[in-house]
Design a protein around this motif. Sequence first.
Motif, PDB file in Angstrom:
ATOM      1  N   HIS A 120      48.125 -27.793  54.162  1.00 10.28           N
ATOM      2  CA  HIS A 120      47.751 -26.460  54.619  1.00 10.28           C
ATOM      3  C   HIS A 120      46.800 -26.514  55.812  1.00 10.28           C
ATOM      4  O   HIS A 120      46.919 -25.716  56.758  1.00 10.28           O
ATOM      5  CB  HIS A 120      47.109 -25.689  53.469  1.00 10.28           C
ATOM      6  N   THR A 121      45.844 -27.456  55.771  1.00  9.84           N
ATOM      7  CA  THR A 121      44.819 -27.519  56.815  1.00  9.84           C
ATOM      8  C   THR A 121      45.140 -28.510  57.929  1.00  9.84           C
ATOM      9  O   THR A 121      44.578 -28.413  59.028  1.00  9.84           O
ATOM     10  CB  THR A 121      43.468 -27.930  56.212  1.00  9.84           C
ATOM     11  N   GLY A 122      46.009 -29.478  57.648  1.00  8.73           N
ATOM     12  CA  GLY A 122      46.241 -30.545  58.615  1.00  8.73           C
ATOM     13  C   GLY A 122      45.103 -31.538  58.678  1.00  8.73           C
ATOM     14  O   GLY A 122      44.999 -32.325  59.627  1.00  8.73           O
ATOM     15  N   ARG A 123      44.227 -31.521  57.688  1.00  8.75           N
ATOM     16  CA  ARG A 123      43.078 -32.429  57.632  1.00  8.75           C
ATOM     17  C   ARG A 123      43.255 -33.397  56.456  1.00  8.75           C
ATOM     18  O   ARG A 123      44.141 -33.220  55.642  1.00  8.75           O
ATOM     19  CB  ARG A 123      41.782 -31.625  57.466  1.00  8.75           C
ATOM     20  N   HIS A 124      42.342 -34.402  56.383  1.00  7.71           N
ATOM     21  CA  HIS A 124      42.564 -35.446  55.378  1.00  7.71           C
ATOM     22  C   HIS A 124      41.433 -35.594  54.354  1.00  7.71           C
ATOM     23  O   HIS A 124      41.686 -35.862  53.183  1.00  7.71           O
ATOM     24  CB  HIS A 124      42.771 -36.791  56.064  1.00  7.71           C
ATOM     25  N   LYS A 125      40.189 -35.443  54.754  1.00  7.19           N
ATOM     26  CA  LYS A 125      39.080 -35.775  53.862  1.00  7.19           C
ATOM     27  C   LYS A 125      38.934 -34.766  52.723  1.00  7.19           C
ATOM     28  O   LYS A 125      39.235 -33.581  52.873  1.00  7.19           O
ATOM     29  CB  LYS A 125      37.762 -35.840  54.642  1.00  7.19           C
ATOM     30  N   VAL A 126      38.447 -35.284  51.607  1.00  9.00           N
ATOM     31  CA  VAL A 126      38.203 -34.469  50.419  1.00  9.00           C
ATOM     32  C   VAL A 126      36.799 -34.774  49.926  1.00  9.00           C
ATOM     33  O   VAL A 126      36.445 -35.946  49.730  1.00  9.00           O
ATOM     34  CB  VAL A 126      39.225 -34.776  49.302  1.00  9.00           C
ATOM     35  N   LEU A 127      36.007 -33.742  49.708  1.00 12.26           N
ATOM     36  CA  LEU A 127      34.638 -33.899  49.242  1.00 12.26           C
ATOM     37  C   LEU A 127      34.539 -33.540  47.769  1.00 12.26           C
ATOM     38  O   LEU A 127      35.029 -32.481  47.352  1.00 12.26           O
ATOM     39  CB  LEU A 127      33.680 -33.002  50.041  1.00 12.26           C
ATOM     40  N   THR A 128      33.933 -34.423  46.983  1.00 12.51           N
ATOM     41  CA  THR A 128      33.713 -34.177  45.559  1.00 12.51           C
ATOM     42  C   THR A 128      32.330 -34.689  45.182  1.00 12.51           C
ATOM     43  O   THR A 128      31.718 -35.475  45.920  1.00 12.51           O
ATOM     44  CB  THR A 128      34.762 -34.891  44.674  1.00 12.51           C
ATOM     45  N   THR A 129      31.835 -34.279  44.015  1.00  7.55           N
ATOM     46  CA  THR A 129      30.488 -34.677  43.612  1.00  7.55           C
ATOM     47  C   THR A 129      30.488 -36.044  42.926  1.00  7.55           C
ATOM     48  O   THR A 129      31.499 -36.483  42.379  1.00  7.55           O
ATOM     49  CB  THR A 129      29.855 -33.643  42.661  1.00  7.55           C
ATOM     50  N   GLY A 185      48.697 -27.780  35.794  1.00 16.03           N
ATOM     51  CA  GLY A 185      49.231 -27.030  36.913  1.00 16.03           C
ATOM     52  C   GLY A 185      48.200 -26.663  37.950  1.00 16.03           C
ATOM     53  O   GLY A 185      46.997 -26.927  37.796  1.00 16.03           O
ATOM     54  N   VAL A 186      48.695 -26.072  39.019  1.00 17.30           N
ATOM     55  CA  VAL A 186      47.870 -25.579  40.106  1.00 17.30           C
ATOM     56  C   VAL A 186      48.177 -24.107  40.300  1.00 17.30           C
ATOM     57  O   VAL A 186      49.343 -23.729  40.493  1.00 17.30           O
ATOM     58  CB  VAL A 186      48.153 -26.323  41.429  1.00 17.30           C
ATOM     59  N   ALA A 187      47.148 -23.271  40.237  1.00 19.99           N
ATOM     60  CA  ALA A 187      47.290 -21.855  40.587  1.00 19.99           C
ATOM     61  C   ALA A 187      46.965 -21.714  42.063  1.00 19.99           C
ATOM     62  O   ALA A 187      45.918 -22.189  42.525  1.00 19.99           O
ATOM     63  CB  ALA A 187      46.367 -20.999  39.729  1.00 19.99           C
ATOM     64  N   ILE A 188      47.842 -21.048  42.814  1.00 21.23           N
ATOM     65  CA  ILE A 188      47.846 -21.105  44.274  1.00 21.23           C
ATOM     66  C   ILE A 188      47.617 -19.716  44.857  1.00 21.23           C
ATOM     67  O   ILE A 188      48.232 -18.731  44.428  1.00 21.23           O
ATOM     68  CB  ILE A 188      49.193 -21.658  44.770  1.00 21.23           C
ATOM     69  N   SER A 189      46.747 -19.632  45.860  1.00 19.82           N
ATOM     70  CA  SER A 189      46.466 -18.363  46.531  1.00 19.82           C
ATOM     71  C   SER A 189      47.631 -17.954  47.425  1.00 19.82           C
ATOM     72  O   SER A 189      48.493 -18.765  47.783  1.00 19.82           O
ATOM     73  CB  SER A 189      45.201 -18.490  47.385  1.00 19.82           C
ATOM     74  N   ASP A 190      47.617 -16.691  47.816  1.00 16.46           N
ATOM     75  CA  ASP A 190      48.683 -16.185  48.686  1.00 16.46           C
ATOM     76  C   ASP A 190      48.741 -16.940  50.005  1.00 16.46           C
ATOM     77  O   ASP A 190      49.824 -17.260  50.517  1.00 16.46           O
ATOM     78  CB  ASP A 190      48.464 -14.694  48.971  1.00 16.46           C
ATOM     79  N   ALA A 191      47.575 -17.246  50.585  1.00 13.81           N
ATOM     80  CA  ALA A 191      47.547 -17.891  51.905  1.00 13.81           C
ATOM     81  C   ALA A 191      48.177 -19.280  51.849  1.00 13.81           C
ATOM     82  O   ALA A 191      48.952 -19.663  52.741  1.00 13.81           O
ATOM     83  CB  ALA A 191      46.110 -17.980  52.408  1.00 13.81           C
ATOM     84  N   ILE A 192      47.859 -20.052  50.821  1.00 11.23           N
ATOM     85  CA  ILE A 192      48.422 -21.397  50.732  1.00 11.23           C
ATOM     86  C   ILE A 192      49.891 -21.330  50.305  1.00 11.23           C
ATOM     87  O   ILE A 192      50.726 -22.108  50.792  1.00 11.23           O
ATOM     88  CB  ILE A 192      47.581 -22.266  49.784  1.00 11.23           C
ATOM     89  N   HIS A 193      50.218 -20.375  49.458  1.00 11.19           N
ATOM     90  CA  HIS A 193      51.627 -20.180  49.095  1.00 11.19           C
ATOM     91  C   HIS A 193      52.463 -19.876  50.333  1.00 11.19           C
ATOM     92  O   HIS A 193      53.589 -20.383  50.486  1.00 11.19           O
ATOM     93  CB  HIS A 193      51.747 -19.036  48.086  1.00 11.19           C
ATOM     94  N   ALA A 194      51.910 -19.082  51.248  1.00  5.45           N
ATOM     95  CA  ALA A 194      52.641 -18.717  52.466  1.00  5.45           C
ATOM     96  C   ALA A 194      52.919 -19.926  53.352  1.00  5.45           C
ATOM     97  O   ALA A 194      53.912 -19.954  54.095  1.00  5.45           O
ATOM     98  CB  ALA A 194      51.857 -17.665  53.247  1.00  5.45           C
ATOM     99  N   THR A 195      52.039 -20.937  53.299  1.00  3.81           N
ATOM    100  CA  THR A 195      52.253 -22.150  54.088  1.00  3.81           C
ATOM    101  C   THR A 195      53.593 -22.800  53.753  1.00  3.81           C
ATOM    102  O   THR A 195      54.245 -23.399  54.619  1.00  3.81           O
ATOM    103  CB  THR A 195      51.108 -23.158  53.831  1.00  3.81           C
TER     104      THR A 195
END
Length: 452
Positions: free
Chosen positions: A139-148, A298-308
């Motif tokens: 969706h973003t075209g980016r790679h990094k993921v931040l977690t705690t 599962g993953v619940a997905i927002s409209d914006a990401i679903h539209a991608t």
Amino acid sequence: MTDVLSGTTDLASTYDPQRAYELDRAHVFHSWSAQAEISPMVVTRAEGSHVWDGDGRRYLDFSSQLVFTNLGHQHPRIVAAIREQAEHLCTIAPAVANGTRSEAARLIASHTPGDLDHVFFTNGGADANEHAVRMARLHTGRHKVLTTYRSYHGGTHLAVNMTGDPRRWASDHGSAGTVHFFGPFLYRSAFHATTEAEECERALEHLEQVVALEGPSTVAAIVLEAIPGTAGIMVPPPGYLAGVREICDRHGIVLVADEVMSGFGRAGRWFAVEHGGVVPDLLTFAKGVNSGYVPLGGVAISDAIHATFAHRTYPGGLTYSGHPLACAAAVATIRTMEDDDVVGRADRLGAEVLGPGLRELADRHEWIGEVRGTGAFWALELVSDRETRAPLAPYGGSSPEVAAVVKGCQERGMLPFVNYNRIHVVPPLTTTDEEAREGLAILDAALAAAAG
């Protein structure tokens, strides 16, 4: 199936506990274990808030196994739904539409916050987090993921690299694009905070700096357990989740809420993000969606990401995605939760029984440094010294003292959930007040005996 001549079934021989143990030791490879050093309990049956071992002894299940039997064991409505589905349609490929899968998705979407109305089914929580990150990256075209650092996101390759706790170390080669930061945890503050407000402010400042130093344009997602589970059940301070949401919005970063453990009533809400009043872009779930009766996530997905992915193929899938037996269990689970107000019941259990009862234990036992939690989701932080807050077991390990508490609980007929220096109190949401008080009394006695 039943043998017409003898009346026996294919499973009849599996009910012998001694044979079950011998075959387990001969052939089963257990997760997170040194194989020659374990002696697993044989469980022969379960019902409600209890399980029975191979000797016929009953135990109060204060662990919900791995915090997933939210409606307890052998709930008749879920068992009936699985049986009915098996007689109607045991399995079908994910590419076709199926009524049970469709209804499960509708029910899940009816309780997720905001516009998280589209559901991608997986087999469990780890692959749900894997796919959420894949969606965010595409969706973003980016790679990094931040977690705690204090987090657990699953045992698959990317999910365990996202994980912050020591289970990551053996598999982390620094190549998964994951970056860790400190989440809020006032009792062991990384920011020298003295109040929840200070902890929130400083934790958000720290996250803002990490995003800036990593490069906002390189960060696809921030993945947070809405309430960290295995890592310690640290309820975020007021305003923290909203602050993370604002950082994500400002930098075009996808916010993923990992609700694998905290979702479906565990935290006294349908989803724990409701405590923070935010709507993530993606929300992952598993465990409580069907009380773990058949593997489902599962993953619940927002409209914006679903539209991608409306006119762009999503490059991912699973053979058993939305398996009919698992979805039938989910339909029965969610409808039961609605009909019986299980979420309200969990909220009241925490507010009126578990929370007050655990705080009473803290007044009597010097080893209890902090009590924290909500709903049916609580942790006791065990320390050897309340002043220094020295953990009763080292980070990533155990100790004779904690082992003695666990043994004392088991000897008295209760199965606890333990992780390092913490005892987690996470019974089924359907646990009665009487059963909850029984479990607390056992924990009280075990702590007293272990401390001498």
